[in-house]
Design a protein around this motif. Sequence first.
Motif, mmCIF file in Angstrom:
data_model
loop_
_atom_site.group_PDB
_atom_site.id
_atom_site.type_symbol
_atom_site.label_atom_id
_atom_site.label_comp_id
_atom_site.label_asym_id
_atom_site.label_seq_id
_atom_site.Cartn_x
_atom_site.Cartn_y
_atom_site.Cartn_z
ATOM 1 N N GLY A 90 -0.841 8.604 3.029
ATOM 2 C CA GLY A 90 -1.356 9.455 1.969
ATOM 3 C C GLY A 90 -0.841 9.120 0.583
ATOM 4 N N PRO A 91 -1.445 9.741 -0.434
ATOM 5 C CA PRO A 91 -1.149 9.400 -1.829
ATOM 6 C C PRO A 91 0.287 9.691 -2.265
ATOM 7 C CG PRO A 91 -2.661 11.267 -1.711
ATOM 8 C CD PRO A 91 -2.513 10.743 -0.318
ATOM 9 N N ASP A 92 0.943 10.675 -1.681
ATOM 10 C CA ASP A 92 2.333 10.948 -2.055
ATOM 11 C C ASP A 92 3.237 9.784 -1.656
ATOM 12 O OD1 ASP A 92 1.652 13.369 -3.174
ATOM 13 O OD2 ASP A 92 2.233 14.540 -1.410
ATOM 14 N N TYR A 93 2.986 9.209 -0.492
ATOM 15 C CA TYR A 93 3.784 8.059 -0.044
ATOM 16 C C TYR A 93 3.465 6.820 -0.877
ATOM 17 C CZ TYR A 93 6.027 10.351 3.854
ATOM 18 O OH TYR A 93 6.813 11.173 4.618
ATOM 19 N N VAL A 94 2.197 6.635 -1.240
ATOM 20 C CA VAL A 94 1.825 5.501 -2.101
ATOM 21 C C VAL A 94 2.542 5.627 -3.437
ATOM 22 C CG1 VAL A 94 -0.073 4.400 -3.368
ATOM 23 C CG2 VAL A 94 -0.393 5.096 -0.975
ATOM 24 N N ARG A 95 2.533 6.815 -4.018
ATOM 25 C CA ARG A 95 3.219 7.014 -5.295
ATOM 26 C C ARG A 95 4.722 6.777 -5.150
ATOM 27 N NH1 ARG A 95 2.901 7.787 -10.126
ATOM 28 N NH2 ARG A 95 4.030 9.150 -11.485
ATOM 29 N N LEU A 116 2.499 -1.495 0.676
ATOM 30 C CA LEU A 116 1.330 -0.646 0.431
ATOM 31 C C LEU A 116 0.548 -0.429 1.722
ATOM 32 C CD1 LEU A 116 -0.602 0.907 -1.392
ATOM 33 C CD2 LEU A 116 -1.699 -1.277 -1.949
ATOM 34 N N MET A 117 0.386 -1.479 2.495
ATOM 35 C CA MET A 117 -0.347 -1.346 3.746
ATOM 36 C C MET A 117 0.352 -0.363 4.690
ATOM 37 S SD MET A 117 -2.763 -3.283 2.854
ATOM 38 C CE MET A 117 -3.739 -3.239 4.317
ATOM 39 N N ASP A 118 1.691 -0.342 4.637
ATOM 40 C CA ASP A 118 2.450 0.599 5.472
ATOM 41 C C ASP A 118 2.257 2.048 5.043
ATOM 42 O OD1 ASP A 118 3.493 -1.409 7.035
ATOM 43 O OD2 ASP A 118 5.497 -1.336 6.151
ATOM 44 N N PRO A 134 -1.211 0.678 -7.350
ATOM 45 C CA PRO A 134 -1.935 1.678 -6.561
ATOM 46 C C PRO A 134 -1.680 3.089 -7.087
ATOM 47 C CG PRO A 134 -0.817 0.094 -5.178
ATOM 48 C CD PRO A 134 -0.348 -0.153 -6.562
ATOM 49 N N PRO A 135 -2.541 4.023 -6.736
ATOM 50 C CA PRO A 135 -3.427 3.970 -5.585
ATOM 51 C C PRO A 135 -4.667 3.109 -5.838
ATOM 52 C CG PRO A 135 -3.675 6.074 -6.704
ATOM 53 C CD PRO A 135 -2.573 5.328 -7.403
ATOM 54 N N ARG A 136 -5.142 2.529 -4.737
ATOM 55 C CA ARG A 136 -6.375 1.744 -4.788
ATOM 56 C C ARG A 136 -7.532 2.696 -4.534
ATOM 57 N NH1 ARG A 136 -5.804 -2.963 -0.643
ATOM 58 N NH2 ARG A 136 -5.061 -1.296 0.691
ATOM 59 N N VAL A 137 -8.558 2.566 -5.336
ATOM 60 C CA VAL A 137 -9.736 3.402 -5.165
ATOM 61 C C VAL A 137 -10.941 2.481 -5.117
ATOM 62 C CG1 VAL A 137 -11.120 5.282 -6.118
ATOM 63 C CG2 VAL A 137 -8.630 5.295 -6.407
ATOM 64 N N PRO A 138 -11.585 2.376 -3.987
ATOM 65 C CA PRO A 138 -11.255 3.033 -2.723
ATOM 66 C C PRO A 138 -10.087 2.329 -2.030
ATOM 67 C CG PRO A 138 -13.165 1.634 -2.402
ATOM 68 C CD PRO A 138 -12.801 1.559 -3.874
ATOM 69 N N ALA A 139 -9.381 3.066 -1.189
ATOM 70 C CA ALA A 139 -8.266 2.494 -0.428
ATOM 71 C C ALA A 139 -8.769 1.311 0.390
ATOM 72 C CB ALA A 139 -7.659 3.546 0.490
ATOM 73 N N GLY A 140 -7.918 0.294 0.506
ATOM 74 C CA GLY A 140 -8.269 -0.863 1.316
ATOM 75 C C GLY A 140 -8.858 -2.030 0.547
#
Length: 170
Positions: free
Chosen positions: A121-126, A114-116, A156-162
Amino acid sequence: MSSRYASLSRDELARLVPELLLIGQLIDRSGMAWCIQAFGREEMAQIAIEEWASASPVYTRRMQRALGFEGDDVVTIFKGLQLDIGAPPQFMDFRYTVHDKWSGEFHLDHCGALMDVEPMGPDYVRSMCHDIEDPTFDATAIATNARAQVRPLHRPPRVPAGRSPTAPGR
């Protein structure tokens, strides 16, 4: 043929195995970057799924035999995940809860994958946290028990990210 690791003590192996797992993960991760460049995100995801789903049954069973923890219950599945090449301790920080022989939960206090991808962006997280992980966690569990399933409670996605924790699942 004797293993070159056969003469190592348990303490030496305990220090070496996480490093070997991390090396394998880094080699694989570098290959996925090339796949993204050559074929795009969606095709990279399919390659990652096929790679893990075809390799996991082989190395999971081999690892179980070698370390003497064969079985078909959730404890055996979790032991396998602790030594899975796709989840080295320095990259992924799994936390396990066993409810009974057939059910349990895990969550990640840290997820390197996930950190990578989160900065991409969200497409890569998904792609990573949904498209790739859903079938590959199942492939790893099925290598131990053909009826096993891994289903996310949250991801994820984490909201907020991080924010923490990173990628819980069950």
